[in-house]
Design a protein around this motif. Sequence first.
Motif, short mmCIF file in Angstrom:
data_model
loop_
_atom_site.label_atom_id
_atom_site.label_comp_id
_atom_site.label_asym_id
_atom_site.label_seq_id
_atom_site.Cartn_x
_atom_site.Cartn_y
_atom_site.Cartn_z
N UNK A 62 4.95 20.16 -16.88
CA UNK A 62 5.32 20.05 -15.47
C UNK A 62 4.68 18.82 -14.84
N UNK A 63 3.52 18.43 -15.31
CA UNK A 63 2.85 17.26 -14.75
C UNK A 63 3.56 15.96 -15.10
N UNK A 64 4.44 15.97 -16.11
CA UNK A 64 5.11 14.75 -16.55
C UNK A 64 6.50 14.58 -15.95
N UNK A 65 6.88 15.43 -15.01
CA UNK A 65 8.21 15.30 -14.40
C UNK A 65 8.29 14.01 -13.60
N UNK A 66 9.43 13.33 -13.73
CA UNK A 66 9.60 12.03 -13.06
C UNK A 66 9.96 12.19 -11.59
N UNK A 67 10.86 13.12 -11.27
CA UNK A 67 11.31 13.34 -9.89
C UNK A 67 11.23 14.83 -9.60
N UNK A 68 10.04 15.38 -9.39
CA UNK A 68 9.94 16.83 -9.14
C UNK A 68 10.58 17.25 -7.82
N UNK A 69 10.53 16.40 -6.80
CA UNK A 69 11.11 16.76 -5.50
C UNK A 69 12.62 16.92 -5.61
N UNK A 70 13.29 15.97 -6.22
CA UNK A 70 14.75 16.06 -6.37
C UNK A 70 15.16 17.22 -7.25
N UNK A 71 14.41 17.49 -8.31
CA UNK A 71 14.74 18.60 -9.20
C UNK A 71 14.61 19.94 -8.47
N UNK A 72 13.52 20.11 -7.70
CA UNK A 72 13.34 21.36 -6.96
C UNK A 72 14.40 21.55 -5.89
N UNK A 73 14.78 20.49 -5.22
CA UNK A 73 15.83 20.60 -4.20
C UNK A 73 17.16 20.99 -4.83
N UNK A 74 17.47 20.43 -6.00
CA UNK A 74 18.73 20.78 -6.67
C UNK A 74 18.77 22.24 -7.06
N UNK A 75 17.68 22.73 -7.67
CA UNK A 75 17.66 24.13 -8.12
C UNK A 75 17.64 25.08 -6.93
N UNK A 76 16.87 24.74 -5.88
CA UNK A 76 16.82 25.61 -4.70
C UNK A 76 18.18 25.68 -4.00
N UNK A 77 18.89 24.56 -3.93
CA UNK A 77 20.23 24.56 -3.33
C UNK A 77 21.17 25.43 -4.13
N UNK A 78 21.02 25.41 -5.45
CA UNK A 78 21.88 26.23 -6.29
C UNK A 78 21.58 27.72 -6.10
N UNK A 79 20.31 28.07 -5.90
CA UNK A 79 19.95 29.47 -5.68
C UNK A 79 20.51 29.97 -4.35
N UNK A 80 20.42 29.14 -3.32
CA UNK A 80 20.87 29.56 -2.00
C UNK A 80 22.40 29.65 -1.90
N UNK A 81 23.09 28.72 -2.58
CA UNK A 81 24.55 28.67 -2.45
C UNK A 81 25.26 29.60 -3.41
N UNK A 82 24.59 30.05 -4.48
CA UNK A 82 25.24 30.90 -5.48
C UNK A 82 25.39 32.32 -4.94
N UNK A 83 26.47 32.95 -5.31
CA UNK A 83 26.70 34.32 -4.91
C UNK A 83 26.02 35.30 -5.83
N UNK A 84 26.32 36.56 -5.62
CA UNK A 84 25.69 37.61 -6.42
C UNK A 84 26.21 37.63 -7.85
N UNK A 85 27.44 37.13 -8.07
CA UNK A 85 28.03 37.16 -9.40
C UNK A 85 27.89 35.84 -10.16
N UNK A 86 27.32 34.84 -9.52
CA UNK A 86 27.21 33.54 -10.20
C UNK A 86 26.12 33.56 -11.25
N UNK A 87 24.94 33.97 -10.84
CA UNK A 87 23.81 34.06 -11.77
C UNK A 87 23.24 35.47 -11.71
N UNK A 88 22.68 35.91 -12.81
CA UNK A 88 22.02 37.20 -12.84
C UNK A 88 20.71 37.14 -12.03
#
Length: 814
Positions: A346-372
Motif C-alpha cells: 500500500x505504501x508503494x501506490x503511485x496515485x492513492x487519492x485517485x484510486x480511492x475516489x474511483x473505488x468509492x464512486x463505484x461503491x456509492x453508484x452501484x446498486x444492490x445487485x451489482x456487487x455482493x
Amino acid sequence: MTSIDDSSNPSILKLSQLQNRCKRDPVAYKQDYDAQSRRLISLVEILLLSPSADPSPSLVELIQFTAAVSSSSYKGEESDKIATLLMDLLVGSSNGAKNDAPPRRKQNPGVPVLQTSLPVAALQLHRDIRKACVSALILMRNKGAVQPLCLLQLFFQLLAVLPDKNLRESLYHHIVNDIRNINKNGKKDEKVNRTIQSFFHRIVQASADEAVPGGEDSPTDYAAKRATQMTCDLYRRQVWNDERSVHILASAASSPNSSVMGRALRFFLNIETEMDSDHKAREESSWQDCQTIDLHLHSKKTSKKQSRIAKQVKTKKKMQHEREIVVMNERHDKGVEASRKLFPAIELLHDPQGLCETILKRVKSSGSNTYKFEVKMLMLNFVTRVVGNHELILLPLYTLLQRYMGGHQRDVTAILAYSVQSCHEHVPPEEVYGILKTIAHNFITERCSGEQMAVGINAVRAICARVPSVLSGEDGLDEDAKEKSTAWDVEAFARDLAGYAKHKDRSVSIAGRGWVNHIREVYPSLLQGKDRGLVGAGLHRAGEKPLRYGEVRAASGVRGADLLAAYEAAKKAKSDNGEEAEGSDGWQDAGESDGEEEVQVNDDEAISDGEAPDLMMIEENETGAEEKAEEGDISENKLDLTKLSEKERAKLQQEMSSTRIFSTAEFAKMQKLVNRQQRALRDPRLAARLKRAKANGDEFADMSDSDIDSDDEEIHIKGAVNNVDIMAEAKRKRMSKAERLEKIIEGREKWESKDRPGGSTNTEKKRKKNFAMSKFAYSTRQKVGEKNTTKRGKKFKGKKVEDGGKSKKRRRKF
C-alpha cells in the motif's frame, strides 16, 4: 538410414534409441533426424485437415522426440522450426507445416493485445496432442531453445480460451516458475521483467476497459485474473516487489470486474500477513531440519561420520542462538522493524487519492445487485486502509460509513473498525462528529446489549485517539460553525461515557475505564475532579489539552535545549559554591604561603613538633568585597526557567540551538531532561519533590553526568555490586520476561560448554539415582540419624524375637 517401422529387422532403431544416438553423434544421425522431422510435418498436415479425428498413435511420441533432440543436439534453426510448428498447431494454423516457413515474428503494434478467440481447428484438437505440444514447448524453453517472451503470449492466449483445467494449471505454474528461474539467486533480468510486466499491465487494462460491472466474465477477464494472480504470487515470493508490480495490481483494483478487483484488493490487505506466515514457516522448517541429528548410535563410528555429527551439532547451536536473538529483537522492536521487511504494497501506490475516489464512486453508484455485500465490504476496507495509511482527505467516505452503522447491520463490527482506520489527524472534526453521534445513538444506549455498548465505547475511544482535535470542541470552529454545532457538547459527551466505568456489566465497565484513562492523558479538563486521578490532576494543572484542527506546534529549536542550559548553569553554580566553601574559612595558617618561595626560619625561632602553628585573624573588610563579587557571579550563572515566560524560553531554546553544535552525549542529556519534565507533569508528588529540591539548590542532584552521558539507563558491571541490588524491599521485584530469558540462555550456554571431558560425574549419577536403591545407604542414614535408624531396626528385630512367630502358626483342628 535405418528404418523404424519394421520391428523384425535387428538394425531397426526405436525413437528412444535414435534420440540417444543423436545426442552422442549429432552429425552421423542428422539424416535420420531429418526423416523423422519430415514425418512429423506430414502427420501435422493430415491432422489439420480433420482435427476432430483421432490422431495417429505415434504422433505424441514423435513430438516429444523432435522437441528433445532439436533443443539439445540441433539447437538453432532446427529448434526454431520445431517450435514454430508446435505453436502453429496449437493455434490451428498451417504456416509452420511448410518447410520454407519463416520464423515467428513479433506482433505488430496494430494487432490487439491478446487474441481471445481461436480457430475451430485449435478448439477441436485432441487433448493428448495439445498436452504433448505444451509439454514439448516447456521442455524446449527449459533448455533455452525458445525465448520466454515468445511463449508468454501463446500461453496466455491458451489460458483465456481452453476448456481443459489441468492444462491451464500447468501453463500457469510454468509461467510463474519460469519468471522465478529468470530472477533466481538475486540476479534479476530487468529487461525481461519490464517486458513481461508491461504485457501483464496491458492485459489488465484491456479487461478494465471492456468489463461491465456485474456482467459475465469474458476471456479477457479470465486472462486478467490470471495475470493478477501471477503478479500476486511473484510479489509474495519476493521476485517482483517493485513499484511496477504494485501499479499492475492497482490497475486491477480499479477494474469493474469483481473477480479481478477482489484478487487485487485481497492482495493489498493481506500481503503482509501472508509473507509473515511464509517467513515463519520457512524458519520453522529449517529449525525442525536442524533438530534431527543422526548420531549413528548403532553403526560404525568413522571420522567422516564424526565430522558430520559435529557439523550438525554446530549448526543446531547456531540456529538456536539466532532464534533467541530474533525473539529478543522482536520483543524490543514490538514488530515495527519486522513490518518494514515485509514490503508493504500500500505504501508503494503511485496515485492513492485517485484510486480511492474511483473505488468509492463505484461503491456509492452501484446498486444492490451489482456487487455482493462481501465485495462492497472488501472495497470499503481497502479504501479506509489507504486513507489511513496515506492520510488522504476523502470527505464523502465518512457520510457513506454512517449508512452502514445500524444496530442490526450485518458485520457492523467490521464497519466500526473501518471507520476507525479511516481517521487521522488531518480529518476535519466536523466530519468525525457525525460518526461519533451515530455510534452514540446506535450503540451506547441502555437498550443495547453489554457487548454492543463495549464495542461502541471502544470505537469512540479509538477514533478520538486518532483525531484528538475532536475533543477540543468549539475551540476549533469559526463563528458560523459554532452556531450550527450548539447541540454538540464535548464535555457532556466525555462525562457521559466516563459514567460507564461503574456499569454493572464487566465488559462495559472495562471499556468505560479505558475511555477515562484516555481522557486523563489527552484532555483531563473534560472530566470531573473525582475522575481525573493523580496523573489527570497533574496534567490538568499543567494545562494539557489537544491541539485544535490545523494547529501545529512549531519547534523553535532543539527540544530540551533550554533544560540543558539550566542544567549546565546549575552545575556551574554548584562547582563555584564548592570552590568558595574550600577557601571561605576566616583562619589561615601563618606557616603557609601562597607562593612557591620558601620561608627561612632561624633555629631559635623554630617551632617544636608539639606546639600548634601561629594563627592570625583576617579582617572582614578585606574579604567582604570579594565575597559579594563572587555571589553576584554565581547568581548570574543560575538560570530559573520557572521565572521565564513561554516566549523567553522559546527564545533561549532557539539561541542555544543556533549558536551551538550538540554532541551525542548532549542529545542524550536533553532527552532525559525532557522525560524527567514530562514525568513531573504527570506525577504531582515528583513535581513537589523537585520543587523542594530546587528551593534547597539541589534540583539536579538526582542526575549525575555518568547517568546522563550513558546510552543505556542501566549498566551492569561484572563483579560490581550496586546498592540498589541489596536494598530491602517490601516485595521482591519480579524479573521481566527478557531478564528470565537472558538468565536461561546464560545457564544453557554454561551447561552445554563444559570444560571437563568425559561423561557425568559421580555426584550427577548419585543425584539421578532411584531413591528406592539408596534409602538404606550409609549417606542416607547419616542424614536421617544413625540412632533413629538403629532403634527402628532393633525394635523390629526384638518384636520379631519376642513374638516367636506364633502369630503365623495355624490352629489345629481336632
